[in-house]
Design an enzyme around this catalytic site. Structure first.
Site, short mmCIF file in Angstrom:
data_model
loop_
_atom_site.label_atom_id
_atom_site.label_comp_id
_atom_site.label_asym_id
_atom_site.label_seq_id
_atom_site.Cartn_x
_atom_site.Cartn_y
_atom_site.Cartn_z
N LYS A 73 0.84 -1.20 0.00
CA LYS A 73 0.00 0.00 0.00
C LYS A 73 0.88 1.25 0.00
CE LYS A 73 -3.96 1.96 2.55
NZ LYS A 73 -4.84 1.80 3.72
N SER A 148 -9.76 1.93 3.02
CA SER A 148 -8.89 2.68 2.14
C SER A 148 -7.90 1.82 1.35
CB SER A 148 -8.09 3.70 2.95
OG SER A 148 -7.23 3.05 3.86
N SER A 172 -9.92 -0.54 7.08
CA SER A 172 -9.35 -0.30 5.75
C SER A 172 -8.71 -1.51 5.07
CB SER A 172 -8.32 0.83 5.82
OG SER A 172 -8.98 2.05 5.94
#
Lengths: 477, 92
Positions: A73, A148, A172
């Site tokens: 990420k 997210s 997330s």
């Protein structure tokens, strides 16, 4: 293919690390123009890492993740590879060090394919707040991936990596995993070092894993967990062995089902999760109806605490030391304000404004302190449930993935959609999400299993048992 | 209730600036968001606020100086650098 099989194929020379990496890079080129799961693809670096991994395999020095292609990420620092947090503010930011989680994977000679898309500074549940344009759901490209860690989940679902590192502050890792039909593990707070994870809300943030199965998430967690002297909140408890219970007998376990998590949840989601409860009951598990009465306060408490911490953490972005710097501003204050105005997106500004409001004298006790009281209460209520249950079963989200553009501009609607995940972060517990069904439009439905602190082994085993019998659909791209 | 005056004040504390149109839009959003946050205001004041305690931090390492990065590396991401320092507009 699961990671243990992939490990076996690499070790037996049925496939080479470079060949495997090239195969994934080819798929990224073919598919990611549509999915947009990566912000940065590390083509050259990935091949170099694969060559190094192959040398380790040839020397008989392979470790669990040697040669395994993983995505990271884009809020996790990677030395020499830009790390943007999906923000204009960090569009050109190139870290000078690796996050501990990445360093530990590098120590095993993993292959980093690239940095994945996300909500700006991990603030959102759709990944559509990304400065680089949001990723799309591989099951239906007109739908959101969730967030997210939407790019992480989409990259796994679309077959663009074997596993992914994400981060989970309020759901997330779990919610996008549910939306994209894959498995997402949020470990206990303190299990994985936050060193090098660009801070959003420091008391809630935790690096997690997205993969194709529960066993795979445990397999990766084994390599990244453990005490780190650079993060005082990491635990010194013995960790690892996260897949040691998979395949074992879970029939004596007691599974709690808190009724509040099903209020306001879509019927199709509710039915799929209850069907999963029946699956466990049929195995011999005891299903216990339980209650988390303070759930009604959880979303507001979560947003107050996380935004207060975010307002503080994001004050470092001033356009001076690193990050976007505005060309406007005659004096020091104007330069900072203009850099932040131009560098941050609207949702990030909402959170900073809310956080500073909650911390202002006059509002502090009514908002921030009450949120902290609710945090105590939620932790107590979880402790009470775990006196009579081993694991808690809930939906991961009240709905399945929705159409892009239908609710991202309504902050209140977005915030309330986090109801099923935020309490786990508030209490610092581990939880895993997996697919338990599909709705009438064919979109995946996620269920979550929450465990006692540092008891990842049990939730991974319980999740794995369900996955062994569940017929997961591949997405067609 | 958020009004534009309060939004402007919070923006100042947040080191943010808004155009008049943005200020109006942010005021509306913040009004809606604070209405959601008001949920917490009636919570039981007798419950002790949660705080990370010493128990959450196990055996902190000694507070000793350890290695850092050379200045040129630290300055790699800065937009304006001179003599191993960040250049900023005149403050006084």
């Amino acid at each position: 293919m699961n990671l243990i099989d992939l490990r076996s194929k690499l070790d037996n020379k049925e496939i080479g690390a470079v060949e495997l990496t090239q195969d994934y890079l080819k798929k990224i080129k073919e598919r990611d123009a549509v999915i947009n799961s990566y912000i940065t693809v590390c083509e050259e670096e990935a091949i170099k890492m694969a060559e190094k991994a192959q040398a380790a395999i040839d020397a008989g020095e392979a470790k669990p993740l040697t040669g395994i292609p993983v995505s990271v990420k884009d809020n996790i620092c990677t030395e020499g590879i830009r790390t943007t947090c999906a923000s204009r503010m960090l569009e050109d930011f190139v870290p000078i060090y690796d996050a501990t989680a990445v360093a530990r994977l590098k120590a095993e000679n993993f292959v980093m394919l690239g940095k994945t898309n996300m909500d700006e500074f991990a603030m959102g549940g759709s990944s559509q707040t990304s400065y680089f344009g949001g990723p799309k759901n591989p099951y239906n490209v007109s739908c959101v991936t969730g967030g997210s860690s939407g790019g992480a989940a989409a990259s796994v679902a679309a077959g663009l990596c074997a596993a992914a590192l994400g981060s989970d502050t309020g759901g997330s890792v779990r919610q996008p995993s549910a939306f994209c039909g894959v498995t997402g593990l949020k470990p206990t707070y303190g299990t994985v070092s936050r060193w090098g994870l660009i801070a959003f809300a420091s008391s809630l943030d935790q690096i997690g894993v997205v993969a194709n199965s529960a066993a795979d998430t445990g397999y990766v967690l084994n390599s990244i967990c453990g005490y780190d002297e650079n993060d005082a909140t990491t635990s010194k408890k013995p960790q690892g062995g996260y897949t040691s219970m998979t395949g074992g007998d879970i029939s004596k376990l007691r599974i709690g089902v808190p009724k509040e998590f099903f209020e306001g949840t879509d019927e199709e989601v509710k039915n799929a999760v209850m069907k999963a409860a029946e699956f466990y009951r049929a195995l011999g598990c005891e299903i216990i109806e339980c209650s988390l009465p303070s759930l009604k306060y959880a979303v507001a408490a979560y947003y107050l605490i996380s935004s207060a911490e975010a307002a503080s953490n994001l004050s470092r972005f001033d356009g001076i030391k690193y990050g976007y710097r505005s060309g406007l501003g005659e004096d020091y204050n104007e330069l900072i304000k203009n850099s932040r105005r131009e560098g941050f997106g609207k949702e990030v500004k909402h959170r900073i404004m809310l956080g500073n409001y909650a911390l202002c004298s006059g509002y502090y006790d009514a908002y921030y302190n009450n949120a902290r009281r609710i945090r105590t209460q939620i932790r107590n209520e979880y402790a009470s449930i775990f006196e009579k249950c081993d694991v808690i079963l809930t939906p991961t989200a009240p709905t399945t993935a929705y159409e892009i553009g239908c609710q991202e501009n309504d902050p209140v609607k977005m915030y309330t959609a986090d109801i099923c995940t935020v309490t786990v972060n508030i209490a610092g517990l581990p939880a895993i999400s997996t697919t338990c069904g599909y709705d009438s439009k064919g979109m995946p439905i996620g269920m979550s299993l929450t465990g006692k602190a540092f008891d990842e082994k049990t939730i991974i085993a319980v999740c794995d048992r369900f996955e062994r019998d569940f017929d997961r659909r591949e997405c067609v791209l | 209730m958020f009004d534009e005056k309060l939004t402007a004040h919070m923006a100042e504390l947040s080191k943010l600036s808004f155009t008049p149109e943005e200020l109006t839009s942010m005021t509306k959003d913040m009004t809606d968001i604070i209405a959601l946050m008001d949920t917490v205001c009636d919570f039981d004041p007798e419950v002790k606020p949660y705080a990370l305690s010493a128990v959450d931090y196990e055996d902190l390492r000694a507070d000793e100086h350890s290695g850092s990065y050379p200045a040129e590396r630290i300055l790699e991401n800065a937009k304006n650098v001179k003599n191993d320092s960040f250049v900023v507009p005149k403050v006084v």
